[in-house]
Write a protein that holds these residues in place. Structure first.
Motif, PDB file in Angstrom:
ATOM      1  N   LEU A  10       1.088  -3.633  -5.847  1.00 21.02           N
ATOM      2  CA  LEU A  10       0.550  -3.677  -4.484  1.00 21.02           C
ATOM      3  C   LEU A  10       0.592  -5.101  -3.976  1.00 21.02           C
ATOM      4  O   LEU A  10       0.315  -6.050  -4.723  1.00 21.02           O
ATOM      5  CB  LEU A  10      -0.902  -3.168  -4.470  1.00 21.02           C
ATOM      6  CG  LEU A  10      -1.132  -1.729  -4.903  1.00 21.02           C
ATOM      7  CD1 LEU A  10      -2.626  -1.414  -4.883  1.00 21.02           C
ATOM      8  CD2 LEU A  10      -0.372  -0.760  -4.017  1.00 21.02           C
ATOM      9  N   ASP A  13      -2.332  -7.157   1.010  1.00 22.27           N
ATOM     10  CA  ASP A  13      -2.891  -6.299   2.059  1.00 22.27           C
ATOM     11  C   ASP A  13      -3.121  -4.882   1.550  1.00 22.27           C
ATOM     12  O   ASP A  13      -4.135  -4.253   1.879  1.00 22.27           O
ATOM     13  CB  ASP A  13      -1.979  -6.269   3.285  1.00 22.27           C
ATOM     14  CG  ASP A  13      -2.018  -7.566   4.080  1.00 22.27           C
ATOM     15  OD1 ASP A  13      -3.001  -8.323   3.950  1.00 22.27           O
ATOM     16  OD2 ASP A  13      -1.055  -7.813   4.831  1.00 22.27           O
ATOM     17  N   GLU A  14      -2.176  -4.361   0.765  1.00 23.17           N
ATOM     18  CA  GLU A  14      -2.342  -3.019   0.198  1.00 23.17           C
ATOM     19  C   GLU A  14      -3.523  -2.976  -0.761  1.00 23.17           C
ATOM     20  O   GLU A  14      -4.326  -2.032  -0.749  1.00 23.17           O
ATOM     21  CB  GLU A  14      -1.061  -2.587  -0.524  1.00 23.17           C
ATOM     22  CG  GLU A  14       0.103  -2.327   0.411  1.00 23.17           C
ATOM     23  CD  GLU A  14       1.422  -2.169  -0.317  1.00 23.17           C
ATOM     24  OE1 GLU A  14       2.306  -1.465   0.231  1.00 23.17           O
ATOM     25  OE2 GLU A  14       1.601  -2.733  -1.434  1.00 23.17           O
ATOM     26  N   GLU A  15      -3.649  -3.995  -1.578  1.00 25.47           N
ATOM     27  CA  GLU A  15      -4.773  -4.067  -2.525  1.00 25.47           C
ATOM     28  C   GLU A  15      -6.104  -4.133  -1.774  1.00 25.47           C
ATOM     29  O   GLU A  15      -7.065  -3.443  -2.118  1.00 25.47           O
ATOM     30  CB  GLU A  15      -4.610  -5.292  -3.433  1.00 25.47           C
ATOM     31  CG  GLU A  15      -5.675  -5.414  -4.498  1.00 25.47           C
ATOM     32  CD  GLU A  15      -5.594  -4.344  -5.564  1.00 25.47           C
ATOM     33  OE1 GLU A  15      -6.666  -3.925  -6.045  1.00 25.47           O
ATOM     34  OE2 GLU A  15      -4.478  -3.916  -5.921  1.00 25.47           O
TER      35      GLU A  15
END
Length: 151
Positions: A10, A13-15
Motif C-alpha cells: 500500500l 495514502d492507501e494505508e
C-alpha cells in the motif's frame, strides 16, 4: 491468491485510508449505540433491524435475509431478534412457503419504538458522521462506500 512477488504494498495514502476506515468501522457502532442506549432501551443494531422490517412489504422478512441486510450472522440475528421479542417489538413465525425458515415481523409496539428512536438515531449520525463531512461530496463518498461493499 497472488504470489508474494506480485503483491504491491500500500502507498501511504492507501494505508492512511485503510486505517481510518478500520477505526470508523470499530468506533461508529459504539458511539451510536451509546447515544441510543442513553435514551432508549434499544441499540443501534436493534434499531436497524426495525428500520429494515419497516421498509418491506407486510413488515416481515426471513431471518436469513434480515441477517444479510444487517450484516450479521444468522446466530447474531437470532440473538438480536430474541432481545426485540422480549420487548414485544418483533415476533417470529414459521414461513408459510418454507416450514424450515422463520420470519421476523415488526409489531405495533415495534413501530412505536421505531418512531420514538428515529430522532435519537438521526441526531447521533448527524453528530458523529455528517457534521464532519462539511465541504465533502457526500454522494461521491457514498459511491465509494457502495463500491467497497459490493460483492
Amino acid at each position: 491468491m497472488a504470489d508474494a512477488t506480485t503483491i504491491v504494498p500500500l502507498n501511504p495514502d492507501e494505508e492512511k485510508f485503510l486505517r481510518a476506515l478500520g477505526t470508523v468501522m470499530a468506533l461508529l457502532p459504539r458511539v451510536v449505540d451509546a447515544d441510543m442506549l442513553e435514551e432508549l432501551p434499544i441499540s443501534s443494531t436493534e434499531y436497524t433491524v426495525l428500520v429494515h422490517l419497516s421498509e418491506v412489504p407486510h413488515h416481515q422478512m426471513r431471518m436469513s435475509e434480515l441477517a444479510n441486510v444487517c450484516g450479521l450472522s444468522l446466530s447474531g440475528m437470532t440473538r438480536v431478534v430474541n432481545r426485540l421479542e422480549s420487548q414485544s417489538l418483533v415476533t417470529r413465525q414459521k414461513c408459510p412457503e418454507d416450514g424450515r425458515a422463520w420470519l421476523a415481523l415488526l409489531t405495533n409496539p415495534g413501530w412505536k419504538m421505531l418512531e420514538q428512536a428515529w430522532p435519537t438515531n438521526l441526531a447521533s449520525v448527524r453528530r458523529h458522521i455528517f457534521s464532519r463531512l462539511e465541504g465533502c461530496d457526500v454522494a461521491a463518498a457514498a459511491e465509494v462506500l457502495q463500491r467497497i461493499a459490493a460483492p
